[in-house]
Design an enzyme around this catalytic site. Structure first.
Site, mmCIF file in Angstrom:
data_model
loop_
_atom_site.group_PDB
_atom_site.id
_atom_site.type_symbol
_atom_site.label_atom_id
_atom_site.label_comp_id
_atom_site.label_asym_id
_atom_site.label_seq_id
_atom_site.Cartn_x
_atom_site.Cartn_y
_atom_site.Cartn_z
ATOM 1 N N TYR A 164 -4.538 -6.550 -7.104
ATOM 2 C CA TYR A 164 -5.703 -6.367 -7.977
ATOM 3 C C TYR A 164 -5.289 -6.176 -9.433
ATOM 4 O O TYR A 164 -5.857 -6.801 -10.346
ATOM 5 C CB TYR A 164 -6.519 -5.158 -7.500
ATOM 6 C CG TYR A 164 -7.596 -4.737 -8.454
ATOM 7 C CD1 TYR A 164 -8.769 -5.473 -8.585
ATOM 8 C CD2 TYR A 164 -7.439 -3.595 -9.252
ATOM 9 C CE1 TYR A 164 -9.759 -5.091 -9.481
ATOM 10 C CE2 TYR A 164 -8.420 -3.205 -10.145
ATOM 11 C CZ TYR A 164 -9.583 -3.960 -10.257
ATOM 12 O OH TYR A 164 -10.559 -3.583 -11.148
ATOM 13 N N GLU A 181 -4.940 -10.946 -13.299
ATOM 14 C CA GLU A 181 -5.244 -11.732 -14.503
ATOM 15 C C GLU A 181 -4.290 -11.402 -15.654
ATOM 16 O O GLU A 181 -4.692 -11.402 -16.822
ATOM 17 C CB GLU A 181 -6.693 -11.483 -14.934
ATOM 18 C CG GLU A 181 -7.727 -11.994 -13.930
ATOM 19 C CD GLU A 181 -9.144 -11.762 -14.404
ATOM 20 O OE1 GLU A 181 -9.302 -11.128 -15.470
ATOM 21 O OE2 GLU A 181 -10.083 -12.204 -13.725
#
Length: 264
Positions: A106, A110
């Site tokens: 998680y 990104e």
């Protein structure tokens, strides 16, 4: 003053997931600071990742894996400060990382450059067993145990924490799975002791199976002479039947009805 009824803060886990909102610290600086703060728990792995919101404000995610279980009761224990500005304090949200694999995926989902990531140590791929795994283990214990002692021993080895706080429940389950054998009933007085002895037999015949003259007169309001006669007849009748007199099988044939006008 805080209310005395407010829940007490506590995080008790080897694996920590920290989030510092609106944190401008460099990931490497945060990582080094946390290594110092958590040194007594012997950190094994730390990953600090900076993530930018849509408005450009940064926040920091940190995954910490310790060798020892950390016990944190002060919500400010992992606050971070900037060297250049000691009055800038960054306060984290502190949670136990239930699945380190998912947390690591998680926080790194990104990341656009190495500048926003700092890692130290060797990641330990561990996860908390799921409910299905625990149910399967308990089913295996129930099916394979052969006594109360063996059942409780297997539960203690597989679920030590649950065993320590729910021992009464597991003992109840053990008694249900392995009930005590049904005790054979043994009468207090054996059948032989219930047989009438001679003294009782004589009293029984005299008082229970005979009718005195006075009792008969009292019950039937019969004159003494008639009562005496009745009792003698009943005694003779009873004796004759006890003697085995066969019942009569003969029967008188009814005479044919003589119709009017018939002669002899």
């Amino acid at each position: 003053m805080a209310s005395s009824s407010a829940p007490r803060f506590r995080v008790y886990s080897k694996y920590l997931f920290l989030t510092y909102p609106e944190c401008t610290l460099e990931p490497q600086y945060a990582l080094d600071s946390l290594r110092t703060l958590l040194n007594k728990y012997e950190p094994l792995y730390i990953a600090a990742v900076r993530e930018l919101h849509e408005d450009g404000s940064p926040h920091l995610h940190v995954l910490v894996q310790n060798k020892l279980r950390a016990s944190i009761t002060n919500p400010n224990a992992l606050n971070l400060r900037m060297d250049t500005s000691p009055f800038s304090i960054f306060h984290p949200n502190i949670q136990a990382a239930k699945d380190c694999n998912q947390v690591r995926d998680y926080i790194t989902k990104e990341v656009d450059s190495d500048v926003n990531t700092a890692e130290w140590g060797t990641f330990v791929a561990v996860s908390t067993p799921g409910r299905k795994d625990r149910d399967a283990d308990m089913k295996q214990i129930i099916e394979s145990s052969s006594s109360r002692e063996e059942f409780l021993s297997m539960v203690c080895n597989r679920f030590p924490f649950e065993w320590s706080i729910r021992l009464k429940d597991f003992e109840y389950t053990a008694r249900h799975l392995f009930p005590d054998p049904v005790a054979t009933y043994t009468p207090e007085f054996p059948t032989e002791s219930l047989i009438c002895h001679e003294t009782i037999e004589s009293w029984k015949n005299e008082h229970l199976y005979s009718v005195s003259l006075e009792s008969y007169i009292l019950c039937t309001s019969t004159p003494a002479d008639q009562a005496q006669s009745d009792l003698e007849w009943m005694d003779d009748y009873s004796r004759s039947h006890r003697g085995g007199i066969s019942p009569s099988t003969s029967a008188g044939q009814p005479e044919q009805e003589r119709l009017p006008g018939q002669g002899l």
